[in-house]
Design a protein around this motif. Structure first.
Motif, mmCIF file in Angstrom:
data_model
loop_
_atom_site.group_PDB
_atom_site.id
_atom_site.type_symbol
_atom_site.label_atom_id
_atom_site.label_comp_id
_atom_site.label_asym_id
_atom_site.label_seq_id
_atom_site.Cartn_x
_atom_site.Cartn_y
_atom_site.Cartn_z
ATOM 1 N N ASP A 1 -83.848 28.640 -47.302
ATOM 2 C CA ASP A 1 -83.155 29.718 -46.617
ATOM 3 C C ASP A 1 -83.514 31.088 -47.180
ATOM 4 O O ASP A 1 -83.234 32.086 -46.529
ATOM 5 C CB ASP A 1 -81.650 29.511 -46.706
ATOM 6 N N GLY A 2 -84.093 31.131 -48.354
ATOM 7 C CA GLY A 2 -84.432 32.424 -48.954
ATOM 8 C C GLY A 2 -85.379 33.235 -48.093
ATOM 9 O O GLY A 2 -85.167 34.434 -47.873
ATOM 10 N N GLY A 3 -86.422 32.574 -47.599
ATOM 11 C CA GLY A 3 -87.355 33.277 -46.727
ATOM 12 C C GLY A 3 -86.700 33.695 -45.428
ATOM 13 O O GLY A 3 -86.966 34.784 -44.898
ATOM 14 N N GLY A 4 -85.828 32.849 -44.899
ATOM 15 C CA GLY A 4 -85.118 33.176 -43.672
ATOM 16 C C GLY A 4 -84.221 34.395 -43.837
ATOM 17 O O GLY A 4 -84.149 35.250 -42.951
ATOM 18 N N VAL A 5 -83.545 34.493 -44.974
ATOM 19 C CA VAL A 5 -82.688 35.652 -45.232
ATOM 20 C C VAL A 5 -83.540 36.915 -45.362
ATOM 21 O O VAL A 5 -83.146 37.993 -44.904
ATOM 22 C CB VAL A 5 -81.809 35.420 -46.486
ATOM 23 N N GLY A 6 -84.721 36.763 -45.951
ATOM 24 C CA GLY A 6 -85.639 37.900 -46.006
ATOM 25 C C GLY A 6 -85.998 38.380 -44.603
ATOM 26 O O GLY A 6 -85.993 39.584 -44.319
ATOM 27 N N PHE A 7 -86.279 37.424 -43.701
ATOM 28 C CA PHE A 7 -86.585 37.783 -42.323
ATOM 29 C C PHE A 7 -85.365 38.323 -41.601
ATOM 30 O O PHE A 7 -85.485 39.178 -40.712
ATOM 31 C CB PHE A 7 -87.168 36.582 -41.576
ATOM 32 N N LEU A 8 -84.167 37.847 -41.963
ATOM 33 C CA LEU A 8 -82.929 38.366 -41.379
ATOM 34 C C LEU A 8 -82.815 39.863 -41.631
ATOM 35 O O LEU A 8 -82.622 40.658 -40.706
ATOM 36 C CB LEU A 8 -81.717 37.633 -41.968
ATOM 37 N N PHE A 9 -82.973 40.261 -42.883
ATOM 38 C CA PHE A 9 -82.845 41.677 -43.220
ATOM 39 C C PHE A 9 -84.045 42.491 -42.752
ATOM 40 O O PHE A 9 -83.905 43.667 -42.413
ATOM 41 C CB PHE A 9 -82.593 41.852 -44.718
ATOM 42 N N LEU A 10 -85.222 41.875 -42.702
ATOM 43 C CA LEU A 10 -86.392 42.569 -42.172
ATOM 44 C C LEU A 10 -86.193 42.875 -40.689
ATOM 45 O O LEU A 10 -86.417 44.013 -40.243
ATOM 46 C CB LEU A 10 -87.652 41.724 -42.380
ATOM 47 N N GLY A 11 -85.767 41.877 -39.914
ATOM 48 C CA GLY A 11 -85.508 42.096 -38.488
ATOM 49 C C GLY A 11 -84.420 43.128 -38.263
ATOM 50 O O GLY A 11 -84.521 43.970 -37.365
ATOM 51 N N PHE A 12 -83.382 43.080 -39.082
ATOM 52 C CA PHE A 12 -82.288 44.046 -38.963
ATOM 53 C C PHE A 12 -82.771 45.455 -39.282
ATOM 54 O O PHE A 12 -82.496 46.410 -38.542
ATOM 55 C CB PHE A 12 -81.150 43.649 -39.903
ATOM 56 N N SER A 13 -83.527 45.590 -40.338
ATOM 57 C CA SER A 13 -84.023 46.906 -40.737
ATOM 58 C C SER A 13 -84.986 47.479 -39.693
ATOM 59 O O SER A 13 -84.913 48.658 -39.353
ATOM 60 C CB SER A 13 -84.718 46.803 -42.098
ATOM 61 N N LEU A 14 -85.886 46.638 -39.188
ATOM 62 C CA LEU A 14 -86.798 47.100 -38.143
ATOM 63 C C LEU A 14 -86.023 47.495 -36.888
ATOM 64 O O LEU A 14 -86.349 48.497 -36.236
ATOM 65 C CB LEU A 14 -87.822 46.018 -37.816
ATOM 66 N N GLY A 15 -85.000 46.709 -36.562
ATOM 67 C CA GLY A 15 -84.159 47.044 -35.411
ATOM 68 C C GLY A 15 -83.435 48.366 -35.593
ATOM 69 O O GLY A 15 -83.364 49.176 -34.663
ATOM 70 N N LEU A 16 -82.910 48.604 -36.789
ATOM 71 C CA LEU A 16 -82.235 49.879 -37.059
ATOM 72 C C LEU A 16 -83.201 51.047 -36.960
ATOM 73 O O LEU A 16 -82.857 52.105 -36.406
ATOM 74 C CB LEU A 16 -81.584 49.862 -38.448
ATOM 75 N N ASN A 17 -84.414 50.882 -37.496
ATOM 76 C CA ASN A 17 -85.399 51.970 -37.423
ATOM 77 C C ASN A 17 -85.790 52.267 -35.979
ATOM 78 O O ASN A 17 -85.901 53.434 -35.584
ATOM 79 C CB ASN A 17 -86.636 51.628 -38.252
ATOM 80 N N PHE A 18 -85.999 51.223 -35.182
ATOM 81 C CA PHE A 18 -86.326 51.411 -33.774
ATOM 82 C C PHE A 18 -85.156 52.064 -33.035
ATOM 83 O O PHE A 18 -85.348 52.979 -32.234
ATOM 84 C CB PHE A 18 -86.688 50.071 -33.132
ATOM 85 N N ALA A 19 -83.943 51.594 -33.306
ATOM 86 C CA ALA A 19 -82.756 52.136 -32.644
ATOM 87 C C ALA A 19 -82.538 53.598 -33.023
ATOM 88 O O ALA A 19 -82.123 54.403 -32.181
ATOM 89 C CB ALA A 19 -81.526 51.305 -33.007
ATOM 90 N N LYS A 20 -82.824 53.930 -34.255
ATOM 91 C CA LYS A 20 -82.664 55.310 -34.712
ATOM 92 C C LYS A 20 -83.590 56.242 -33.917
ATOM 93 O O LYS A 20 -83.171 57.302 -33.462
ATOM 94 C CB LYS A 20 -82.968 55.389 -36.210
ATOM 95 N N GLU A 21 -84.823 55.809 -33.721
ATOM 96 C CA GLU A 21 -85.759 56.616 -32.931
ATOM 97 C C GLU A 21 -85.336 56.662 -31.461
ATOM 98 O O GLU A 21 -85.383 57.710 -30.824
ATOM 99 C CB GLU A 21 -87.164 56.047 -33.049
#
Length: 126
Positions: A1-21
């Motif tokens: 699950d460690g890698g999955g949690v990394g992807f969880l926060f990566l997807g969230f962060s990328l989503g926030l950056n896209f949403a911010k723009e």
């Protein structure tokens, strides 16, 4: 699950950056709630895209009958016996429960973090 949690926060962060723009705001803390929730959903999709193949292998390992010690299945034997579609079997259920859970969890995380950083006068959360 460690890698999955990394992807969880990566997807969230990328989503926030896209949403911010897309929303035209300068700080993540200024994003409207629906944008934050959609970003959390992206995190859930990213998590299960990474974790589902491993979850399928784990399930097969748990379901194999290993009553006799000399018939223990090996990890590679199970992986070799799987067809490519088997690695993502059950994706509908995983996403139906994973997307709302990730959206809720990451939205609450974002709101609490924003509140805590604003109380301390820390403006570095962008």
């Amino acid at each position: 699950d460690g890698g999955g949690v990394g992807f969880l926060f990566l997807g969230f962060s990328l989503g926030l950056n896209f949403a911010k723009e897309y929303a035209g705001v300068t700080k993540k803390s200024e994003l409207p709630l629906p944008y934050v929730m959609l970003s959390g959903s992206m995190g859930g999709i990213a998590f299960w895209s990474f974790a589902l193949p491993f979850d399928g292998i784990k399930t097969r390992l748990q379901c194999v009958n290993v009553l006799q010690s000399d018939h223990r299945p090996r990890f590679l034997d199970i992986v070799r016996s799987m067809q490519p579609r088997d690695f993502y079997r059950g994706w509908q259920v995983a996403l139906l429960r994973g997307i709302p859970g990730a959206a809720t969890t990451l939205t609450v995380h974002h709101l609490v973090l924003t509140r805590l950083l604003n109380q301390e006068g820390n403006s570095s959360f962008r």
